[in-house]
Each structure stands twice: as C-alpha cells, then as structure tokens.
Motif scaffolding. Structure first.
Motif, PDB file in Angstrom:
ATOM      1  N   ASN A   1       0.816  -1.223   0.000  1.00 19.54           N
ATOM      2  CA  ASN A   1       0.000   0.000   0.000  1.00 19.54           C
ATOM      3  C   ASN A   1       0.848   1.270   0.000  1.00 19.54           C
ATOM      4  O   ASN A   1       0.327   2.377  -0.073  1.00 19.54           O
ATOM      5  N   ARG A   2       2.167   1.093   0.119  1.00 16.11           N
ATOM      6  CA  ARG A   2       3.037   2.270   0.086  1.00 16.11           C
ATOM      7  C   ARG A   2       4.003   2.236  -1.102  1.00 16.11           C
ATOM      8  O   ARG A   2       4.872   3.086  -1.220  1.00 16.11           O
TER       9      ARG A   2
ATOM     10  N   ALA B   1       6.572  -2.381  -7.979  1.00 15.59           N
ATOM     11  CA  ALA B   1       5.656  -3.476  -7.665  1.00 15.59           C
ATOM     12  C   ALA B   1       5.873  -4.627  -8.638  1.00 15.59           C
ATOM     13  O   ALA B   1       5.974  -5.794  -8.231  1.00 15.59           O
ATOM     14  N   LEU B   2       5.967  -4.298  -9.898  1.00 11.26           N
ATOM     15  CA  LEU B   2       6.136  -5.348 -10.907  1.00 11.26           C
ATOM     16  C   LEU B   2       7.531  -5.969 -10.827  1.00 11.26           C
ATOM     17  O   LEU B   2       7.718  -7.126 -11.214  1.00 11.26           O
ATOM     18  N   GLU B   3       8.474  -5.217 -10.281  1.00 11.87           N
ATOM     19  CA  GLU B   3       9.826  -5.728 -10.038  1.00 11.87           C
ATOM     20  C   GLU B   3       9.743  -6.940  -9.105  1.00 11.87           C
ATOM     21  O   GLU B   3      10.418  -7.945  -9.309  1.00 11.87           O
ATOM     22  N   ILE B   4       8.914  -6.820  -8.093  1.00 12.21           N
ATOM     23  CA  ILE B   4       8.729  -7.929  -7.142  1.00 12.21           C
ATOM     24  C   ILE B   4       8.164  -9.146  -7.872  1.00 12.21           C
ATOM     25  O   ILE B   4       8.597 -10.275  -7.664  1.00 12.21           O
ATOM     26  N   VAL B   5       7.182  -8.908  -8.734  1.00 14.04           N
ATOM     27  CA  VAL B   5       6.565  -9.997  -9.494  1.00 14.04           C
ATOM     28  C   VAL B   5       7.632 -10.713 -10.326  1.00 14.04           C
ATOM     29  O   VAL B   5       7.737 -11.954 -10.303  1.00 14.04           O
ATOM     30  N   ASP B   6       8.444  -9.905 -11.041  1.00 11.53           N
ATOM     31  CA  ASP B   6       9.497 -10.480 -11.899  1.00 11.53           C
ATOM     32  C   ASP B   6      10.495 -11.300 -11.087  1.00 11.53           C
ATOM     33  O   ASP B   6      10.837 -12.427 -11.443  1.00 11.53           O
TER      34      ASP B   6
ATOM     35  N   ASN C   1       1.671  -8.871  -3.966  1.00  6.90           N
ATOM     36  CA  ASN C   1       1.119  -7.525  -3.761  1.00  6.90           C
ATOM     37  C   ASN C   1      -0.372  -7.535  -3.449  1.00  6.90           C
ATOM     38  O   ASN C   1      -1.143  -6.749  -3.993  1.00  6.90           O
ATOM     39  N   GLU C   2      -0.730  -8.422  -2.581  1.00  6.07           N
ATOM     40  CA  GLU C   2      -2.070  -8.330  -1.992  1.00  6.07           C
ATOM     41  C   GLU C   2      -1.902  -7.364  -0.819  1.00  6.07           C
ATOM     42  O   GLU C   2      -1.315  -6.301  -1.004  1.00  6.07           O
ATOM     43  N   GLU C   3      -2.269  -7.738   0.398  1.00  4.17           N
ATOM     44  CA  GLU C   3      -2.056  -6.849   1.538  1.00  4.17           C
ATOM     45  C   GLU C   3      -0.558  -6.820   1.879  1.00  4.17           C
ATOM     46  O   GLU C   3      -0.001  -5.793   2.251  1.00  4.17           O
ATOM     47  N   ASP C   4       0.072  -8.004   1.745  1.00  4.64           N
ATOM     48  CA  ASP C   4       1.526  -8.123   1.931  1.00  4.64           C
ATOM     49  C   ASP C   4       2.168  -8.390   0.572  1.00  4.64           C
ATOM     50  O   ASP C   4       1.480  -8.685  -0.404  1.00  4.64           O
TER      51      ASP C   4
ATOM     52  N   THR D   1       4.412  -7.675   8.952  1.00  5.61           N
ATOM     53  CA  THR D   1       3.293  -7.755   7.997  1.00  5.61           C
ATOM     54  C   THR D   1       2.526  -6.442   7.978  1.00  5.61           C
ATOM     55  O   THR D   1       2.650  -5.631   8.908  1.00  5.61           O
ATOM     56  N   ALA D   2       1.748  -6.232   6.935  1.00  7.29           N
ATOM     57  CA  ALA D   2       0.994  -4.985   6.786  1.00  7.29           C
ATOM     58  C   ALA D   2      -0.023  -4.827   7.906  1.00  7.29           C
ATOM     59  O   ALA D   2      -0.205  -3.749   8.457  1.00  7.29           O
TER      60      ALA D   2
END
Lengths: 349, 349
Positions: free
Chosen positions: B28-29, B36-41, B101-104, B147-148
């Motif tokens: 959320n930040r 964000a997509l970097e994390i996915v990759d 990238n849901e809540e966490d 956690t978030a």
C-alpha cells in the motif's frame, strides 16, 4: 363433441343399479335373518353360471378382507354395518359386484378403468335382466324401480366417472364446475365417497337425480358433463404451465417425482399429493409412462391393500415404510425419467 | 488422541504464510507500478524451476477467470481490488498459490483435500525457504516476520482446516464450540470467508493469533481443536439420529437426495443445503459413495465455475438449470442409493 384427450383426465367408470324384490320387505324391515339369507341363496343360485362370481357372507368375512373390498369400492360401509344379513357377489375380474341386503336388496355395479359409460351400463344391465327373469323387482309404473331411499327411486341408476382434475383443483376452477354440475342435476365429490375431500385431485362426477328421466338421458347427461369438465381441465393445465412458467412447473413435477421415488416413509395423504403431481407430469409429457400404470398404485397403496400384500397386518408406521419402499421400486421400474428424457426437458425449455 | 473418523468431518487443509521483502515498502506504500512489478518479476524468476507455476497478472486477467480463481480460494478479493500491481503464481495442481502484492508482498498458500496440517506446512515452508534464499524478508528478531496488518505479525502463519459440521450446526452445539475456540486463540467461520454464514454447514477452524507463539505450537493448537470438534460432531451425529429417530432421519436424507438428484432448477444456496444432507447421509452410511466425491461438486457448482464449464457466461436462471442437470447426472453416476442399498436400509430399521 370435439376430440378431448380423456386418457389424461378420466380414471374410471362406474354404473350401479339399485333394485328390490317385490316379494320381500326392504332390508331394514326384513323380519328375520332367514328371509334375508333366502335372498342371498336365491340370487347366488341364479347367477351361478353367468359369471365367475364368488359369494362372501359379510358375517363371516374377516374385517381385513372387508376393508380391502371397501378400498376397492366393491362394497360399502353400509354393507359392513349390516353384516348379519348382508353378502356380496364379486366377479373374478373384480369388475362386477352385487351387494345383497345393503340399503336395498341388491346394488349391482360394474366398474372399469377408463371412460365408457355405455359399455358399463350394458354390462350391468345384462346382469340385471338375468336376475329379473326369475326374481320379480319392486316396480311401479309411474315411479319406476322402488328403492329404500327416495334419491334412488325411478331408474335406480347411478352413473359415475372418476376424473383427475389437478389443474382445476389448483386454480379456482372447481367452484364453477361444481355449480354448473349442480344446475345440470349432477354432482362432483371427492374420490373416496360422499363428503370426502378430493385427495389426489380426484373427483367423481355422477347423476344426482334418478327419477323422471330415462337411463339413456342420465348416461348422456353424465357423459356430456365429463366431456365439458375434461376439456376445461386440459385448457386449465396449459394455463397452469403458462402461469407458473415452464421451468418452475417442470421443477415442481421433478421434485415431487424425486421425493416420491426416494423417500423412506410416506403416509397415504402425502403419497396422494405427490402422486397427483407425478401424474400431472406424465399427462403433460414432462415424465414418461402412463397414468393407468400410476393409478394402479392409487389402489395398491391404500392401507388394507398394503396389509393384504404384506400377508399380515402392519401398524400405521410400518405401512408408511412399506408404501415408500413399494412406490420407490414401482416408480423406478416405470422409467418415468430416464437420462435421455431429462436431456430432452432441458433442450425444450 | 483417540481414533476419530476425520474423513467424515475434515474437508480440506490450508496453510498460508504472509511475507514482505525488506528492500521494498509494503504494497500500500509502493510508490510506482514499476517497483511493484519488479517484485513480481523477481519472484517468478526465482520460482521458475521449483514448481510448474503459472503467472497471472491480475491487471490483464479476464474478470470471469479472476472470479473462478477466487471461488477456488486461490486468490482473494483484495488481490483483485489491487489489480494494477498484483499478480499470482499458481501451481498446475492448484495446490500452491502465491499472491503477490495483496495486503503483503506475498501470501504463500498450500491447499489440499483432507486433514494434514504438517504436510501442508512442510510444503509451503519449502517454497518459503527457497524464496528467502535470495530475497530477504522483512524480519524483526523480537517481533518476527513483519506484515501490513498486525494480526499477521510474528509467524505470518494461518493454519486452517475446513470442517463439515452438520450435526453441531443443526443442534445448538456450535455456540459452545465457537466460545471454546475463542478461548484457545482460534476462530471458526463460515467456509466462504470472514463474515460468511456457514452455508452447507462448513466451518473453517484457524488460528487467530500469529504472534509470540512458534509455528509448531500454532499448528498443534489448530490440530488439537480439529480433533476435539470432530469428535464432538461425530457424537452429536449419533444423538441427532437418536433424537429424530432412524426412520425420520433416514427419510429426511433420502428426500434431500431425491430432490437434489431430480430437480430441474436449483440455486447455489439450496444446492448447498441439500448437498449437506446428502453428505450427512453418506457420512452416516445411509447412502453409499464418498464425501470427497460430493465435495468436488461443492467447487464445481459455484457460479463462476459453471460459466467456465459452460464455455460462456450464463444468466443466474440459466446457471440454476445447468446446476440441476449437472448435479442430477453426477449423483446418478455416483450410485449413492442402489436398489440393494435401499433394501438394506429397510431391513436395518
């Protein structure tokens, strides 16, 4: 008369004649058991070679057997109540029954599946003629046949047709039907006799009047009423589907079938309700099979008949279990709802 | 622990871990789509050779497919709502899902039929270890995993077991169960997430607390609760039969089976009710078959899954028709109530 699909409405036909013998007082005035039994002897001797009749003296008949015969409409409660003097002759095909010393000396009846008043009348008339050949009936030139109760005076004839009227019963159509019948000197009552409610949506249409009209006219009046009511019922069935919608209507029928063919216990009243829906489904082509097949269950599943099939008397709760198992097996055997039928229902909506 | 027949109570087991990466702000930040997509990759590259994972970017996933995955508990509504940044990795056997990238940053989940918390934990732990080898998790020596939401702080572990509790739900037993679970730091909720009512008498038991207790202790607490609740349910089922009586109970089950296997249309809620009775019947030996077979229908008959099986979206009314036909065919194929089974039921009363 236009073509009406009577098969899906008319269940059975019954014609009965009430007669008394001129040489004996009416049953309620018979002075001795002897003279009453004299009538029984006379009659059974007379009819010995006509049909394969079996004579039952009510006095010695087991109560279970009497109940069984009553369920099949072969005898009446009045005959049972009068058992000291009464008897019954029943043909082996159970189509003809002649009650002796009920309210009248004899009540001759012909009963058959389907709708054929003329055939039924001819058959019972034939028996009546044979009897009258040697035993004179109490007959008055002006009044006609004399009977114990004035409602049977004249022709002594009651012509009845049992109709399956689920759509008229579920809508408000029955009220108008009953009124119209009354105006025509006819009556509609529940299937199980006077005052009984219409379990299973079965109604018996019959003539109320017996006096001052010929047998032919009476039969014609009942026949005409059956035609009119049947046509009304059939058009009401179409409206029923329109109003409920094909899906909801089909669902109701299929659920009734599902419960009736799978339940573990069921009383007679609920059985009749569900069977009526299943029959309606068959009549409307939602289920396969025939109404005639299902109407057999209507007789078989009555309490005394269950005891008879079981071979010994069952309690009420045991009868309900027996009924559920028997009906389930019977319905599965009839293949009312095969996989292919189901697929067809889905594709037709 | 005494031998408890878990097969007839426990439906499925789920263990999930909530994790965040120390080098990125919480979802959320996250400042930009890019990071964000970097994390996915990063994650999908890391797990490429571990399992037969398939990556779905939520942004480009058709809504019907997203709904389908949600019905199967492979993704959450929060992931759908966050679709600009979110994605999910799902193993080909649909047992493992990793929401990104849901809540966490990640929610790793292992889901399986039956009851085996240790196996589920080991499997998801294995994945977790592989990820942590190269991408450092946000971890605090005192607090544990960060956690978030504070409710997931510490172990980040949620161990859940779905239980089929028809007897406890039909009696007043659930109230006491819920109270006892709460006292043990656990919770019981309807099968379809927080706040959902217990459709089909399905309840999910899981740990409420994640902080200050080891993973092992959490798993043990849930396991113990499952054992106790299952034993209670089984004894309550016996009492249910005693209270209703064998005949009435069996009749109820058989009628539910009759309607479910023959109806023409049925909505999901009524389907769940009737299926619960049929499952109870199977669990009690009144019907043949297995609960596992029936639980497959539970997933298949949800709305989005029906659309998927149909190949194109159906209206609500069409789904109800599809469901009735599909369930009818499936139940007939399972042979839950053969003629011989029926005879056996009658002889056993």
């Amino acid at each position: 008369m236009s073509a009406v699909d009577f098969e899906n409405v008319a269940v059975s036909t019954r014609v009965r004649l009430a007669r008394n013998f001129s040489d004996y007082p009416f049953p309620n005035r018979l002075k001795s058991e002897e003279s009453a039994l004299e009538i029984v002897d006379l009659l059974s001797a007379q009819l010995k070679d006509v049909e394969d009749f079996k004579l039952h003296y009510m006095d010695t008949l087991e109560p279970e057997k009497a109940e069984f015969l009553k369920e099949r409409n072969l005898i009446s409660q009045a005959l049972i109540d009068n058992k000291k003097y009464s008897a019954v002759l029943i043909s082996s095909d159970r189509k003809i029954s002649i009650m002796i010393n009920e309210e009248d000396h004899i009540r001759e009846q012909y009963f058959m599946g389907g709708f054929d008043l003329n055939h039924a009348y001819e058959r019972i008339s034939g028996i009546d003629d044979i009897i009258s050949e040697t035993i004179p009936f109490a007959y008055d030139k002006t009044l006609g046949y004399l009977t114990a109760c004035p409602t049977n005076l004249g022709t002594g004839l009651r012509a009845s047709v049992m109709l399956f009227l689920p759509a008229l019963a579920q809508t408000d159509g029955m009220k108008a039907v009953v009124r119209d019948l009354k105006n025509a000197g006819l009556t509609a009552r529940g299937a199980f006799g006077e005052g009984s409610s219409a379990e299973g949506h079965l109604f018996q249409i019959s003539n109320e009047v017996t006096l001052g009209v010929s047998e032919l006219k009476l039969l014609q009046a009942v026949e005409k009423a059956v035609c009119i009511v049947s046509a009304k019922e059939l058009s009401e069935r179409e409206r029923l589907v329109e109003r409920e919608g094909y899906t909801a209507f089909t669902d109701r029928i299929l659920r009734a079938y599902g419960v009736l063919s799978n339940c573990f216990t069921i009383d007679f009243s609920q059985f009749m309700q569900l069977l009526a829906d299943v029959k309606l489904g068959v009549a409307m082509g939602i289920l396969d099979g025939s109404l005639q097949q299902l109407d057999v269950l209507l007789t078989e599943m009555r309490p005394a008949n269950i005891d008879r099939m079981n071979g010994s008397p069952l309690s009420g709760a045991e009868k309900d279990l027996y009924r559920a198992e028997y009906v389930g097996r019977a319905l599965h055997g009839m293949e009312l709802l095969t996989e292919s039928k189901r697929s067809k229902l889905s594709s037709e909506r």
